[in-house]
Design a protein around this motif. Sequence first.
Motif, PDB file in Angstrom:
ATOM      1  N   THR B 121       0.807  -1.216   0.000  1.00  0.00           N
ATOM      2  CA  THR B 121       0.000   0.000   0.000  1.00  0.00           C
ATOM      3  C   THR B 121       0.844   1.271   0.000  1.00  0.00           C
ATOM      4  O   THR B 121       0.315   2.365  -0.056  1.00  0.00           O
ATOM      5  CB  THR B 121      -0.927   0.036   1.235  1.00  0.00           C
ATOM      6  N   GLN B 122       2.155   1.104   0.092  1.00  0.00           N
ATOM      7  CA  GLN B 122       3.009   2.294   0.048  1.00  0.00           C
ATOM      8  C   GLN B 122       2.905   2.958  -1.324  1.00  0.00           C
ATOM      9  O   GLN B 122       2.828   2.270  -2.338  1.00  0.00           O
ATOM     10  CB  GLN B 122       4.480   1.901   0.287  1.00  0.00           C
ATOM     11  N   PRO B 123       2.904   4.284  -1.343  1.00  0.00           N
ATOM     12  CA  PRO B 123       2.877   4.961  -2.645  1.00  0.00           C
ATOM     13  C   PRO B 123       4.169   4.713  -3.395  1.00  0.00           C
ATOM     14  O   PRO B 123       5.173   4.295  -2.809  1.00  0.00           O
ATOM     15  CB  PRO B 123       2.729   6.443  -2.280  1.00  0.00           C
ATOM     16  N   TRP B 124       4.126   5.020  -4.684  1.00  0.00           N
ATOM     17  CA  TRP B 124       5.302   4.768  -5.509  1.00  0.00           C
ATOM     18  C   TRP B 124       6.490   5.575  -4.999  1.00  0.00           C
ATOM     19  O   TRP B 124       7.615   5.099  -4.937  1.00  0.00           O
ATOM     20  CB  TRP B 124       4.995   5.138  -6.972  1.00  0.00           C
ATOM     21  N   LEU B 125       6.224   6.799  -4.620  1.00  0.00           N
ATOM     22  CA  LEU B 125       7.264   7.604  -3.978  1.00  0.00           C
ATOM     23  C   LEU B 125       7.019   7.546  -2.480  1.00  0.00           C
ATOM     24  O   LEU B 125       5.978   7.985  -1.987  1.00  0.00           O
ATOM     25  CB  LEU B 125       7.187   9.052  -4.460  1.00  0.00           C
ATOM     26  N   ILE B 126       7.966   6.970  -1.760  1.00  0.00           N
ATOM     27  CA  ILE B 126       7.749   6.769  -0.334  1.00  0.00           C
ATOM     28  C   ILE B 126       7.913   8.096   0.403  1.00  0.00           C
ATOM     29  O   ILE B 126       8.808   8.885   0.107  1.00  0.00           O
ATOM     30  CB  ILE B 126       8.738   5.718   0.186  1.00  0.00           C
ATOM     31  N   ASP B 127       7.036   8.317   1.346  1.00  0.00           N
ATOM     32  CA  ASP B 127       7.114   9.525   2.168  1.00  0.00           C
ATOM     33  C   ASP B 127       7.663   9.127   3.544  1.00  0.00           C
ATOM     34  O   ASP B 127       6.904   8.688   4.410  1.00  0.00           O
ATOM     35  CB  ASP B 127       5.710  10.128   2.301  1.00  0.00           C
ATOM     36  N   PRO B 128       8.962   9.255   3.740  1.00  0.00           N
ATOM     37  CA  PRO B 128       9.567   8.733   4.968  1.00  0.00           C
ATOM     38  C   PRO B 128       9.009   9.393   6.221  1.00  0.00           C
ATOM     39  O   PRO B 128       8.812   8.724   7.235  1.00  0.00           O
ATOM     40  CB  PRO B 128      11.059   9.058   4.799  1.00  0.00           C
ATOM     41  N   GLU B 129       8.706  10.680   6.118  1.00  0.00           N
ATOM     42  CA  GLU B 129       8.233  11.358   7.323  1.00  0.00           C
ATOM     43  C   GLU B 129       6.883  10.834   7.774  1.00  0.00           C
ATOM     44  O   GLU B 129       6.647  10.628   8.963  1.00  0.00           O
ATOM     45  CB  GLU B 129       8.153  12.868   7.084  1.00  0.00           C
ATOM     46  N   ALA B 130       6.028  10.600   6.807  1.00  0.00           N
ATOM     47  CA  ALA B 130       4.715  10.069   7.150  1.00  0.00           C
ATOM     48  C   ALA B 130       4.862   8.718   7.848  1.00  0.00           C
ATOM     49  O   ALA B 130       4.183   8.431   8.840  1.00  0.00           O
ATOM     50  CB  ALA B 130       3.873   9.925   5.885  1.00  0.00           C
ATOM     51  N   VAL B 131       5.782   7.900   7.315  1.00  0.00           N
ATOM     52  CA  VAL B 131       6.001   6.583   7.913  1.00  0.00           C
ATOM     53  C   VAL B 131       6.492   6.748   9.346  1.00  0.00           C
ATOM     54  O   VAL B 131       5.980   6.120  10.279  1.00  0.00           O
ATOM     55  CB  VAL B 131       7.031   5.778   7.095  1.00  0.00           C
ATOM     56  N   GLU B 132       7.467   7.636   9.533  1.00  0.00           N
ATOM     57  CA  GLU B 132       8.048   7.801  10.859  1.00  0.00           C
ATOM     58  C   GLU B 132       7.009   8.322  11.863  1.00  0.00           C
ATOM     59  O   GLU B 132       6.957   7.861  13.003  1.00  0.00           O
ATOM     60  CB  GLU B 132       9.240   8.763  10.785  1.00  0.00           C
ATOM     61  N   ASP B 133       6.201   9.280  11.413  1.00  0.00           N
ATOM     62  CA  ASP B 133       5.167   9.799  12.312  1.00  0.00           C
ATOM     63  C   ASP B 133       4.221   8.689  12.740  1.00  0.00           C
ATOM     64  O   ASP B 133       3.879   8.553  13.913  1.00  0.00           O
ATOM     65  CB  ASP B 133       4.364  10.904  11.602  1.00  0.00           C
ATOM     66  N   GLU B 134       3.818   7.911  11.770  1.00  0.00           N
ATOM     67  CA  GLU B 134       2.879   6.823  12.039  1.00  0.00           C
ATOM     68  C   GLU B 134       3.507   5.809  13.008  1.00  0.00           C
ATOM     69  O   GLU B 134       2.871   5.350  13.945  1.00  0.00           O
ATOM     70  CB  GLU B 134       2.508   6.151  10.717  1.00  0.00           C
ATOM     71  N   VAL B 135       4.787   5.488  12.756  1.00  0.00           N
ATOM     72  CA  VAL B 135       5.481   4.529  13.623  1.00  0.00           C
ATOM     73  C   VAL B 135       5.539   5.068  15.047  1.00  0.00           C
ATOM     74  O   VAL B 135       5.268   4.350  16.015  1.00  0.00           O
ATOM     75  CB  VAL B 135       6.910   4.250  13.091  1.00  0.00           C
ATOM     76  N   ALA B 136       5.849   6.351  15.175  1.00  0.00           N
ATOM     77  CA  ALA B 136       5.921   6.944  16.511  1.00  0.00           C
ATOM     78  C   ALA B 136       4.560   6.916  17.187  1.00  0.00           C
ATOM     79  O   ALA B 136       4.439   6.607  18.382  1.00  0.00           O
ATOM     80  CB  ALA B 136       6.443   8.372  16.412  1.00  0.00           C
ATOM     81  N   ALA B 137       3.520   7.204  16.392  1.00  0.00           N
ATOM     82  CA  ALA B 137       2.174   7.223  16.970  1.00  0.00           C
ATOM     83  C   ALA B 137       1.780   5.838  17.464  1.00  0.00           C
ATOM     84  O   ALA B 137       1.227   5.686  18.563  1.00  0.00           O
ATOM     85  CB  ALA B 137       1.178   7.712  15.914  1.00  0.00           C
ATOM     86  N   ILE B 138       2.087   4.833  16.657  1.00  0.00           N
ATOM     87  CA  ILE B 138       1.765   3.463  17.072  1.00  0.00           C
ATOM     88  C   ILE B 138       2.537   3.120  18.329  1.00  0.00           C
ATOM     89  O   ILE B 138       1.997   2.532  19.277  1.00  0.00           O
ATOM     90  CB  ILE B 138       2.102   2.454  15.938  1.00  0.00           C
ATOM     91  N   GLY B 139       3.817   3.503  18.358  1.00  0.00           N
ATOM     92  CA  GLY B 139       4.655   3.223  19.520  1.00  0.00           C
ATOM     93  C   GLY B 139       4.059   3.814  20.782  1.00  0.00           C
ATOM     94  O   GLY B 139       3.994   3.170  21.827  1.00  0.00           O
ATOM     95  N   GLU B 140       3.562   5.028  20.662  1.00  0.00           N
ATOM     96  CA  GLU B 140       2.988   5.705  21.823  1.00  0.00           C
ATOM     97  C   GLU B 140       1.716   5.015  22.292  1.00  0.00           C
ATOM     98  O   GLU B 140       1.518   4.765  23.469  1.00  0.00           O
ATOM     99  CB  GLU B 140       2.689   7.144  21.442  1.00  0.00           C
ATOM    100  N   ARG B 141       0.876   4.677  21.304  1.00  0.00           N
ATOM    101  CA  ARG B 141      -0.428   4.110  21.645  1.00  0.00           C
ATOM    102  C   ARG B 141      -0.289   2.776  22.367  1.00  0.00           C
ATOM    103  O   ARG B 141      -1.041   2.461  23.269  1.00  0.00           O
ATOM    104  CB  ARG B 141      -1.220   3.897  20.350  1.00  0.00           C
ATOM    105  N   PHE B 142       0.667   1.972  21.954  1.00  0.00           N
ATOM    106  CA  PHE B 142       0.718   0.599  22.472  1.00  0.00           C
ATOM    107  C   PHE B 142       1.918   0.342  23.370  1.00  0.00           C
ATOM    108  O   PHE B 142       2.214  -0.808  23.691  1.00  0.00           O
ATOM    109  CB  PHE B 142       0.723  -0.397  21.309  1.00  0.00           C
ATOM    110  N   GLY B 143       2.619   1.393  23.757  1.00  0.00           N
ATOM    111  CA  GLY B 143       3.776   1.189  24.624  1.00  0.00           C
ATOM    112  C   GLY B 143       4.890   0.441  23.921  1.00  0.00           C
ATOM    113  O   GLY B 143       5.466  -0.503  24.464  1.00  0.00           O
TER     114      GLY B 143
END
Lengths: 370, 517
Positions: B121-143
């Motif tokens: 589902t990643q776009p053809w041009l990867i947006d690293p910042e979006a990925v990192e934000d999402e990863v951080a958000a998941i990390g926060e939500r689930f410890g």
Amino acid sequence: MGYTLQLERRLSTNWKQAVFTPILSVLAALAAGAVFLLIEGFDPISVYRELFDASFTSKFGITDTLTIAVPLILTGLAAAVVFRMNLFNIGAEGQLYLGAIFGSWAGLALTDGLPTVAGVGLVLVFAAMGGAVWALPAAVFKAFFGTSEIITTLMLTFIALFLMRYLIFGSSSYWRDPETTNFPQGKRVPTSARFELFGDTRLHWGIVVALGIVMLVWVLIRFTSLGFDMNVVGSSPASAAYAGISTRRTVIVALLLSGALGGLAGGAEVAGRAYALDPNGLELGLGFTGIVVAALARYHPFGIVIVATFIAGLRNGGIALQGLPGERVPVEVSLMLQGAILLCAIGGDIFARNRLRLVRTAPQNVEAAS
Amino acid sequence: MPPSEAAAGSETVRSRPPAIAAVGVTKRFPGVIANADVDFHVDVGEVHTILGENGAGKSTLAAMLCGLYRPDEGTVVRDGSPLRLRSPRDGLAHGIGMVHQHFRLVDRFTVAENIILGDPTQPWLIDPEAVEDEVAAIGERFGLPVDPHARIGDLTVGQRQRVEIVKVLYRGADVLLLDEPTAVLTPPEVEALFVTVRAMVAEGKAVVFISHKLGEVMSVSDRVTVMRNGHVTGEVATANTSQRELAELMVGRSVVLETRRGTTSGEVGLSAAGLVVRDDDQVALDHVDLDVNQGEIVGIAGVAGNGQRRLARALAGIETPAEGTVVIGGVDVTGRGALAARRAGLAFVPEDRLGTGLVPGLSLTDNMLLTRRRAFFVDRKTARADAEQAIVEYEIKAPGTEAEARVLSGGNAQKVLLARELAEVGEPGGPQVVIVSSPTRGLDVGAAEFVRGLLHEARERGAAVLVISEDLDEVRSLADRIAVLYRGRIALEGPADELRLDEIGMAMAGVDPAEVR
């Protein structure tokens, strides 16, 4: 609902697969070759029949085939003993040349006046030494520095090739016959350094020696501690270290053994057919063909005898095809078939190791879900 | 940590179809039925453990739930509708994600790169910042704190596992399958994982937890499905069961979970002094002193990767230490190789059974020959008789003595290995020192019990036994004395009866016990 083909790893391979897979592979290769023959406008059936007749049905056909099989058996063994332990000495070609150089030197220098058994024996011992010497650098670099033996043995092959040519064409070496100045040739070894022939054929006692060496190699692989160590080092280096088996020593010994077998092939050619260090008569790709032989025989010594005879028949028949009146089938046909057979053998191996299953994909049972 | 809240929660949403279910699934492999008509379901917001011995079919079931295998019969049902998963990627597309026991991460990639690796589902041009934000958000939500920029190669095992979990959460998984997730963790890391698991179920995810550790199963799960030999033998709510009952369901008979202690003669069988092993400039073993007496079992505890493997190899003569000495049965064997160590009376069972201890491509008979003294010709007759005897005595399930070792299951391979190594322990001329790495790892309860019995027997025959294991329970149940290895050093040592569990746990995690007191 549908069907899918699945490959399923066989838990064990039995002798039936070991026998039938190569046979089916060969048949598939002949079928593939037939396509090309048809394109070229030949009748494949008659070409194959001629090929077979020339190699296997007449007394001289059979004995010539066996004569060609002698070096192929030995180079096949040279490849098999190391390939089965994932050590790829592809330089049997060069080791064969060195065997021929050493063996012909011994024949020229040491055997005059000796009985044939001793003379030929000396040729073979020196030939084996020559092959082993040529494998030694590859073995040492592999064992101590992990240098790829594929590269080193191949490069050494070219050095051996040009060394042999130099000895005959490029210099007035000991091996060169001083009497033939126009077209340089090797000095012919005395009869004491030549295998005796069977009757009026070209088949020589080298076939018996080769079969004896097949037995020796089989015993070595199957029943000795050295063979066991080679097996362990080949299939699981970590186990070898664990059990205190020296990988270094085993790798060196195995490569030297392989080189010696390649060298023996050169010695047998000198003592049985060429009677001299003869670049024209030795540059036949016998060492490289040994790899094909070993692979088709699945590295089994007894299989090598059968496969070597078969490939020798192809070569023999290929030559005979050229002489056919009218049709003029090129000699390359036999080379093409050799290649096709190797490819089919590799493919066939997949089916020997795996079971092909037609699987009906399970019908969806919706009721069960509720 | 009572799981009752979550369990009660799942009761209230009973009317909803299960998040994922297996209905009458059967999976066959050549020669075995891995799953036979298995029913299993996990509700939204619950932790459901699949408990079973090794080879019981737990991982096969999980593999079918996540799309790795397709069932031969039966159906996988997701939220009430049947699914036909073609691949794990297909599974992820349906919100089903598996965290494997062996991580599938690229060492040289960063955390963020690993997380989007293979994500369709990643776009053809990867947006690293979006990925990192999402990863951080998941990390926060689930410890699950992870640094998206860190390279996997620099992370600890616990951190890598977090990355794997974040990865499946990032892909939007609502059903998480965790295959033996605690096997590689320290006790504090296990606690942190359980916090995460609870956070996930609180958000309405369904978690399938695969384990054979009864204590963990009791503390983390709401319900337990017990499997044996490919069949489900019971499904119970953890609130209404006990470890003993689960153990019985798992092995089909009552198990003695007690330990025996030996008495030592006081004679030193195996001794290491000032052992140092280095990799270039990194220290793998740092001045290890260790004595194992005849008639005693010493256990080396520690989290994976703290020098256990190197210690075993150095003691067994496979590796030459940079400094220090190894003495076996009074003979200095330092740097003299594996054969010298064996001649001095060593038997060694390495952690890697098929591939080190046994040669996968050789027959059982030939494997019996591996560590025997061999003359010019090998003696297959005796070896074959040994293999036959081992198959009978150790109840090894093998097609025969000429079968290749690779066809054996983990437990049976371990039995073959032990049969070879322990056959003559304690006899005159036989081994007097035994080193065993992870003796019961991956073994079912019955086989583990059998192996523990063998090691006790070796001790009773007077052998000096060293058990090196990452499974603390195993070390504690076997050893008379325990030493904890942390970063190549013995961090704690003492009699097994006197060391407290928290003391050991902290030493394993690198906390100095003196500081805590």
